[in-house]
Design a protein around this motif. Structure first.
Motif, PDB file in Angstrom:
ATOM      1  N   TRP A 109      19.630  30.051 -26.234  1.00 18.25           N
ATOM      2  CA  TRP A 109      20.179  28.888 -25.523  1.00 18.25           C
ATOM      3  C   TRP A 109      20.010  29.062 -24.016  1.00 18.25           C
ATOM      4  O   TRP A 109      19.513  28.171 -23.319  1.00 18.25           O
ATOM      5  N   ALA A 110      20.419  30.243 -23.527  1.00 20.16           N
ATOM      6  CA  ALA A 110      20.342  30.491 -22.084  1.00 20.16           C
ATOM      7  C   ALA A 110      18.888  30.467 -21.620  1.00 20.16           C
ATOM      8  O   ALA A 110      18.580  29.922 -20.553  1.00 20.16           O
ATOM      9  N   LEU A 111      17.968  31.028 -22.424  1.00 21.36           N
ATOM     10  CA  LEU A 111      16.551  31.016 -22.063  1.00 21.36           C
ATOM     11  C   LEU A 111      16.029  29.589 -22.011  1.00 21.36           C
ATOM     12  O   LEU A 111      15.325  29.198 -21.082  1.00 21.36           O
ATOM     13  N   ALA A 112      16.375  28.797 -23.027  1.00 19.73           N
ATOM     14  CA  ALA A 112      15.883  27.425 -23.083  1.00 19.73           C
ATOM     15  C   ALA A 112      16.478  26.584 -21.965  1.00 19.73           C
ATOM     16  O   ALA A 112      15.785  25.772 -21.342  1.00 19.73           O
ATOM     17  N   MET A 113      17.773  26.781 -21.691  1.00 18.98           N
ATOM     18  CA  MET A 113      18.413  26.005 -20.627  1.00 18.98           C
ATOM     19  C   MET A 113      17.730  26.260 -19.290  1.00 18.98           C
ATOM     20  O   MET A 113      17.625  25.384 -18.451  1.00 18.98           O
ATOM     21  N   ARG A 114      17.276  27.507 -19.098  1.00 17.44           N
ATOM     22  CA  ARG A 114      16.656  27.826 -17.818  1.00 17.44           C
ATOM     23  C   ARG A 114      15.210  27.358 -17.748  1.00 17.44           C
ATOM     24  O   ARG A 114      14.739  26.895 -16.726  1.00 17.44           O
ATOM     25  N   GLN A 115      14.464  27.495 -18.863  1.00 19.62           N
ATOM     26  CA  GLN A 115      13.021  27.255 -18.783  1.00 19.62           C
ATOM     27  C   GLN A 115      12.585  25.847 -19.157  1.00 19.62           C
ATOM     28  O   GLN A 115      11.556  25.380 -18.689  1.00 19.62           O
ATOM     29  N   SER A 118      11.506  22.792 -16.593  1.00 25.48           N
ATOM     30  CA  SER A 118      10.221  22.807 -15.897  1.00 25.48           C
ATOM     31  C   SER A 118       9.047  22.643 -16.859  1.00 25.48           C
ATOM     32  O   SER A 118       7.902  22.829 -16.483  1.00 25.48           O
ATOM     33  N   MET A 119       9.337  22.306 -18.140  1.00 31.89           N
ATOM     34  CA  MET A 119       8.263  22.166 -19.128  1.00 31.89           C
ATOM     35  C   MET A 119       8.060  20.700 -19.497  1.00 31.89           C
ATOM     36  O   MET A 119       8.990  19.911 -19.407  1.00 31.89           O
ATOM     37  N   ALA A 120       6.845  20.384 -19.982  1.00 31.85           N
ATOM     38  CA  ALA A 120       6.605  19.041 -20.512  1.00 31.85           C
ATOM     39  C   ALA A 120       7.472  18.874 -21.769  1.00 31.85           C
ATOM     40  O   ALA A 120       7.586  19.807 -22.558  1.00 31.85           O
ATOM     41  N   PRO A 121       8.079  17.673 -21.939  1.00 26.15           N
ATOM     42  CA  PRO A 121       9.021  17.474 -23.054  1.00 26.15           C
ATOM     43  C   PRO A 121       8.465  17.888 -24.418  1.00 26.15           C
ATOM     44  O   PRO A 121       9.178  18.487 -25.220  1.00 26.15           O
ATOM     45  N   GLU A 122       7.184  17.620 -24.687  1.00 24.06           N
ATOM     46  CA  GLU A 122       6.672  17.932 -26.029  1.00 24.06           C
ATOM     47  C   GLU A 122       6.448  19.432 -26.240  1.00 24.06           C
ATOM     48  O   GLU A 122       6.238  19.878 -27.353  1.00 24.06           O
ATOM     49  N   ARG A 123       6.500  20.200 -25.166  1.00 18.02           N
ATOM     50  CA  ARG A 123       6.302  21.646 -25.313  1.00 18.02           C
ATOM     51  C   ARG A 123       7.620  22.391 -25.526  1.00 18.02           C
ATOM     52  O   ARG A 123       7.633  23.557 -25.888  1.00 18.02           O
ATOM     53  N   ARG A 124       8.725  21.711 -25.276  1.00 11.71           N
ATOM     54  CA  ARG A 124      10.018  22.412 -25.270  1.00 11.71           C
ATOM     55  C   ARG A 124      10.461  22.874 -26.652  1.00 11.71           C
ATOM     56  O   ARG A 124      10.892  24.005 -26.817  1.00 11.71           O
ATOM     57  N   LEU A 125      10.354  21.981 -27.646  1.00 12.09           N
ATOM     58  CA  LEU A 125      10.817  22.354 -28.984  1.00 12.09           C
ATOM     59  C   LEU A 125       9.996  23.512 -29.562  1.00 12.09           C
ATOM     60  O   LEU A 125      10.570  24.476 -30.082  1.00 12.09           O
ATOM     61  N   PRO A 126       8.638  23.455 -29.448  1.00 14.10           N
ATOM     62  CA  PRO A 126       7.854  24.617 -29.908  1.00 14.10           C
ATOM     63  C   PRO A 126       8.255  25.896 -29.181  1.00 14.10           C
ATOM     64  O   PRO A 126       8.350  26.969 -29.788  1.00 14.10           O
ATOM     65  N   ASP A 176      22.455  32.870 -13.206  1.00 16.46           N
ATOM     66  CA  ASP A 176      22.233  31.420 -13.238  1.00 16.46           C
ATOM     67  C   ASP A 176      23.457  30.687 -12.684  1.00 16.46           C
ATOM     68  O   ASP A 176      24.199  30.059 -13.414  1.00 16.46           O
ATOM     69  N   LEU A 177      23.666  30.820 -11.385  1.00 15.29           N
ATOM     70  CA  LEU A 177      24.873  30.240 -10.782  1.00 15.29           C
ATOM     71  C   LEU A 177      24.520  29.103  -9.819  1.00 15.29           C
ATOM     72  O   LEU A 177      25.205  28.889  -8.828  1.00 15.29           O
TER      73      LEU A 177
END
Lengths: 229, 113
Positions: A109-115, A118-126, A176-177
């Motif tokens: 969760w923390a990794l996804a929230m941070r990264q 800055s990613m294209a929406p279709e790349r996020r779920l993969p 991440d503050l």
């Protein structure tokens, strides 16, 4: 592929080590390896798993244990609400999100929230699936390894491995503050969590989230209002 | 009911309630506008819950850590943060330092035996 690499690196090593601690707890409580692995695969949220094994070892009733696990894992609800808009592209099928939800736990969760932002929406779920499936498999491996090593591992090392989990989480959030309201919420939550635990061990965590979260939200709004005038 | 059978019931129950939070989260996420104040509030609740859980895991742990002195855990946590900030936020070094500190502190109390 990026997700796979992100998951397999330091976060995977730390989470895997934490599960080594869990695996040895499982064995010491007289729980068979198969069921320990089922717990990791099906719940995959270590604080609740530790509560389960701990209460099981002292002979608590079925309902007591399930209720305690539910209260320990309540954080997953707001965490999911906050993460889902990041993962969802306009054409994403709902079942893919419902499946992904099973893999929402603090590390991924923390990794996804941070990264993700800055990613294209279709790349996020993969990316999310790659990261969390890797973490999930390393957790299973860690559970098995801990079970096998239990007894041979010095007691203090097991303690250290279990301790890795909270300090790793602590650093993930300490790095991440940037967001004011969320930073205030974390500060208040960190203070309120242990205090309310003394008041009511069962409901303490839930009340912490609602009270400290609402207070942080209100303070942030008040601050914004004050700046505007 | 044998102990193992009971445990299986508990594991199914635990997995069900745990997924229920996640599934309900997905359902609600479809109904809350990410630009709304409600969303900001839910995020605050999530972060407060997480921080509350983490500080509880360090200060009032359950499981094997419950037998370690609070001073050792707090000391190791402070050491973790110190190394983390001194090494320009190196997460791996911070965690390694904190884990090592707790092992040495508790082991030292036992007279390194």
């Amino acid at each position: 592929m990026l997700g796979l690499r992100t998951g397999a690196g330091i976060p995977g090593l730390i989470l895997g080590s934490t599960y080594v601690g869990f695996g040895s707890m499982v064995r010491e409580s007289g729980i068979p390896l198969g069921l320990g692995l089922v717990s990791t695969a099906s719940s995959w949220a270590i604080p609740g798993q530790i509560v389960l094994v701990e209460l099981w070892a002292v002979g608590a009733s079925i309902l007591t244990i399930i209720a305690a696990v539910a209260l320990t894992n309540a954080r997953l609800l707001p965490m999911t609400v906050v993460l889902v808009p990041q993962l969802r592209a306009p054409d994403t099928a709902p079942w893919k999100i419902y499946l992904a939800a099973h893999f929402i736990a603090v590390t991924g969760w923390a990794l996804a929230m941070r990264q993700c932002p800055s990613m294209a929406p279709e790349r996020r779920l993969p990316f999310f699936y790659g990261t969390t499936l890797t973490l999930w498999m390393m957790s299973l491996g860690g559970t098995a390894l801990g079970f096998i090593l239990a007894g041979t591992l010095p007691y203090h090392v097991t303690l250290g491995l279990v301790f890795m989990n909270p300090i790793y989480f602590m650093l993930v959030f300490a790095s991440d503050l940037r967001h004011r309201a969320r930073t205030i919420a974390m500060g208040l939550g960190a203070v309120a969590g242990p205090l309310l635990h003394f008041l009511t061990p069962d409901w303490g965590l839930l009340i912490t989230g609602l009270v400290a979260g609402s207070l942080a939200f209100a303070l942030d709004r008040a601050w914004r209002g004050w700046r505007r005038t | 009911m044998t102990a193992e059978y009971q445990l299986i019931v508990i594991l199914i129950g635990a997995a069900t309630v745990t997924y229920a939070w996640r599934g309900l989260g997905v359902y609600l996420a479809g109904r809350i506008d990410p630009e709304s104040a409600w969303f900001d509030w839910v995020a605050c609740v999530a972060y407060a819950l997480l921080a509350g859980l983490i500080s509880r895991l360090i200060l009032l742990p359950q499981g094997p850590l419950a037998q370690t002195p609070t001073a050792d855990r707090v000391g190791a946590a402070i050491f973790t943060l110190a190394i983390f900030y001194l090494t320009r936020r190196n997460l791996a070094l911070g965690v390694a330092a904190g884990t090592g500190a707790l092992i040495l502190l508790t082991w030292g109390r036992a007279g390194f035996s």
